[in-house]
Design a protein around this motif. Sequence first.
Motif, PDB file in Angstrom:
ATOM      1  N   ILE A  51      36.182   3.617  54.046  1.00 24.87           N
ATOM      2  CA  ILE A  51      34.824   3.116  53.881  1.00 24.87           C
ATOM      3  C   ILE A  51      34.656   1.728  53.377  1.00 24.87           C
ATOM      4  N   ASP A  52      33.883   1.056  53.935  1.00 19.72           N
ATOM      5  CA  ASP A  52      33.817  -0.277  53.461  1.00 19.72           C
ATOM      6  C   ASP A  52      32.777  -0.591  52.155  1.00 19.72           C
ATOM      7  N   TRP A  53      33.063  -1.649  51.590  1.00 24.87           N
ATOM      8  CA  TRP A  53      32.220  -1.903  50.338  1.00 24.87           C
ATOM      9  C   TRP A  53      31.001  -1.611  50.147  1.00 24.87           C
ATOM     10  N   SER A  54      30.037  -1.752  51.390  1.00 23.48           N
ATOM     11  CA  SER A  54      28.711  -1.390  51.639  1.00 23.48           C
ATOM     12  C   SER A  54      28.363  -0.110  51.738  1.00 23.48           C
ATOM     13  N   GLY A  55      29.526   0.759  52.283  1.00 25.96           N
ATOM     14  CA  GLY A  55      29.092   1.945  52.606  1.00 25.96           C
ATOM     15  C   GLY A  55      28.636   2.455  54.252  1.00 25.96           C
ATOM     16  N   LEU A  56      28.382   1.062  54.973  1.00 26.33           N
ATOM     17  CA  LEU A  56      27.757   1.152  56.165  1.00 26.33           C
ATOM     18  C   LEU A  56      28.870   1.401  57.132  1.00 26.33           C
ATOM     19  N   SER A  57      30.114   1.058  56.871  1.00 21.83           N
ATOM     20  CA  SER A  57      30.998   1.005  57.749  1.00 21.83           C
ATOM     21  C   SER A  57      32.233   2.108  57.458  1.00 21.83           C
ATOM     22  N   THR A  58      32.502   2.965  58.471  1.00 23.69           N
ATOM     23  CA  THR A  58      33.674   4.165  57.942  1.00 23.69           C
ATOM     24  C   THR A  58      34.561   3.757  59.224  1.00 23.69           C
ATOM     25  N   TYR A  59      35.830   4.396  58.864  1.00 18.73           N
ATOM     26  CA  TYR A  59      36.912   4.407  59.818  1.00 18.73           C
ATOM     27  C   TYR A  59      37.569   5.767  59.499  1.00 18.73           C
ATOM     28  N   TYR A  60      37.676   6.811  60.755  1.00 23.02           N
ATOM     29  CA  TYR A  60      38.573   7.870  60.742  1.00 23.02           C
ATOM     30  C   TYR A  60      39.661   8.002  61.676  1.00 23.02           C
ATOM     31  N   ALA A  61      40.926   8.297  61.240  1.00 25.17           N
ATOM     32  CA  ALA A  61      41.816   8.706  62.271  1.00 25.17           C
ATOM     33  C   ALA A  61      41.694   9.692  63.060  1.00 25.17           C
ATOM     34  N   ASP A  62      42.159   9.561  64.182  1.00 27.41           N
ATOM     35  CA  ASP A  62      41.970  10.500  65.306  1.00 27.41           C
ATOM     36  C   ASP A  62      42.029  12.070  64.970  1.00 27.41           C
ATOM     37  N   PRO A  63      43.329  12.536  64.219  1.00 27.84           N
ATOM     38  CA  PRO A  63      43.390  13.672  64.036  1.00 27.84           C
ATOM     39  C   PRO A  63      42.361  14.216  62.902  1.00 27.84           C
ATOM     40  N   VAL A  64      41.466  13.523  62.197  1.00 29.98           N
ATOM     41  CA  VAL A  64      40.563  14.089  61.434  1.00 29.98           C
ATOM     42  C   VAL A  64      39.241  13.915  61.711  1.00 29.98           C
ATOM     43  N   LYS A  65      38.898  13.327  62.816  1.00 26.55           N
ATOM     44  CA  LYS A  65      37.382  12.836  63.520  1.00 26.55           C
ATOM     45  C   LYS A  65      36.856  14.429  63.406  1.00 26.55           C
ATOM     46  N   GLY A  66      35.588  14.248  63.040  1.00 29.89           N
ATOM     47  CA  GLY A  66      34.910  15.493  63.051  1.00 29.89           C
ATOM     48  C   GLY A  66      35.018  16.657  62.037  1.00 29.89           C
ATOM     49  N   ARG A  67      36.148  16.538  61.099  1.00 34.81           N
ATOM     50  CA  ARG A  67      36.296  17.351  60.225  1.00 34.81           C
ATOM     51  C   ARG A  67      36.451  16.944  58.719  1.00 34.81           C
ATOM     52  N   PHE A  68      36.858  15.270  58.837  1.00 33.43           N
ATOM     53  CA  PHE A  68      36.749  14.961  57.488  1.00 33.43           C
ATOM     54  C   PHE A  68      35.388  13.813  57.302  1.00 33.43           C
ATOM     55  N   THR A  69      35.083  13.703  55.843  1.00 28.71           N
ATOM     56  CA  THR A  69      33.899  12.820  55.841  1.00 28.71           C
ATOM     57  C   THR A  69      34.118  11.954  54.439  1.00 28.71           C
ATOM     58  N   VAL A  70      34.368  10.750  54.626  1.00 31.64           N
ATOM     59  CA  VAL A  70      34.451   9.728  53.634  1.00 31.64           C
ATOM     60  C   VAL A  70      33.042   9.135  52.934  1.00 31.64           C
ATOM     61  N   SER A  71      33.086   9.169  51.646  1.00 28.92           N
ATOM     62  CA  SER A  71      31.602   8.523  51.151  1.00 28.92           C
ATOM     63  C   SER A  71      32.119   7.886  49.847  1.00 28.92           C
ATOM     64  N   ARG A  72      31.175   7.489  49.260  1.00 26.81           N
ATOM     65  CA  ARG A  72      31.192   6.555  47.910  1.00 26.81           C
ATOM     66  C   ARG A  72      29.994   6.731  47.106  1.00 26.81           C
ATOM     67  N   ASP A  73      30.060   6.605  45.793  1.00 22.45           N
ATOM     68  CA  ASP A  73      29.117   6.539  44.871  1.00 22.45           C
ATOM     69  C   ASP A  73      29.275   5.449  43.878  1.00 22.45           C
ATOM     70  N   ASN A  74      28.639   4.214  44.304  1.00 20.86           N
ATOM     71  CA  ASN A  74      28.825   2.915  43.635  1.00 20.86           C
ATOM     72  C   ASN A  74      28.533   2.908  42.160  1.00 20.86           C
ATOM     73  N   LEU A  75      27.687   3.995  41.753  1.00 19.35           N
ATOM     74  CA  LEU A  75      27.192   4.081  40.454  1.00 19.35           C
ATOM     75  C   LEU A  75      28.090   4.731  39.676  1.00 19.35           C
ATOM     76  N   ASP A  76      28.705   5.701  40.294  1.00 19.99           N
ATOM     77  CA  ASP A  76      29.869   6.545  39.537  1.00 19.99           C
ATOM     78  C   ASP A  76      31.298   6.057  39.695  1.00 19.99           C
ATOM     79  N   LYS A  77      31.348   4.869  40.782  1.00 11.73           N
ATOM     80  CA  LYS A  77      32.489   4.455  40.863  1.00 11.73           C
ATOM     81  C   LYS A  77      33.568   5.360  41.272  1.00 11.73           C
ATOM     82  N   THR A  78      33.123   5.998  42.405  1.00  4.42           N
ATOM     83  CA  THR A  78      33.969   7.175  42.798  1.00  4.42           C
ATOM     84  C   THR A  78      33.941   7.274  44.321  1.00  4.42           C
ATOM     85  N   ALA A  79      35.137   7.464  45.142  1.00  2.68           N
ATOM     86  CA  ALA A  79      35.242   7.721  46.387  1.00  2.68           C
ATOM     87  C   ALA A  79      35.449   9.148  46.686  1.00  2.68           C
ATOM     88  N   TYR A  80      35.145   9.690  47.919  1.00  2.00           N
ATOM     89  CA  TYR A  80      35.309  11.090  48.095  1.00  2.00           C
ATOM     90  C   TYR A  80      35.661  11.431  49.479  1.00  2.00           C
TER      91      TYR A  80
END
Length: 129
Positions: A51-80
């Motif tokens: 996930i990019d710094w803004s949270g607006l752009s994401t990338y998923y490898a083909d094997p995980v598309k539709g199953r995995f979700t990437v996100s971030r919380d900039n206030l908590d400085k955490t990626a998920y």
Amino acid sequence: QVKLVESGGGLVQAGGSLNLSCVVSGRSFSARDMGWFRQAPGKEREIVAAIDWSGLSTYYADPVKGRFTVSRDNLDKTAYLQMSAVSPADTAVYYCAASRPHYDKLIDSLDDRASYDYWGQGTQVTVSS
């Protein structure tokens, strides 16, 4: 000093779900791209999602598309990384990675391992059949 600490790994049955977290200490979290990689025994480390710094752009490898979700919380400085419908093929050590601040990056690619400068110690995910 930038330090990344992953958590949330463990043993899960096939078809189940698991949520990974990556807490980042240090400056400029909100300016950094974040990536999730994994490495299975005997295999090379591969990109899973990012996930990019803004949270607006994401990338998923083909094997995980539709199953995995990437996100971030900039206030908590955490990626998920939310993992669902997992299979034994998802068994690996999962690593999170952070880039240098986007305005300092030399490689502007979310899925390129060389884009990331800081790495966590990894968390083991094991999926049983």
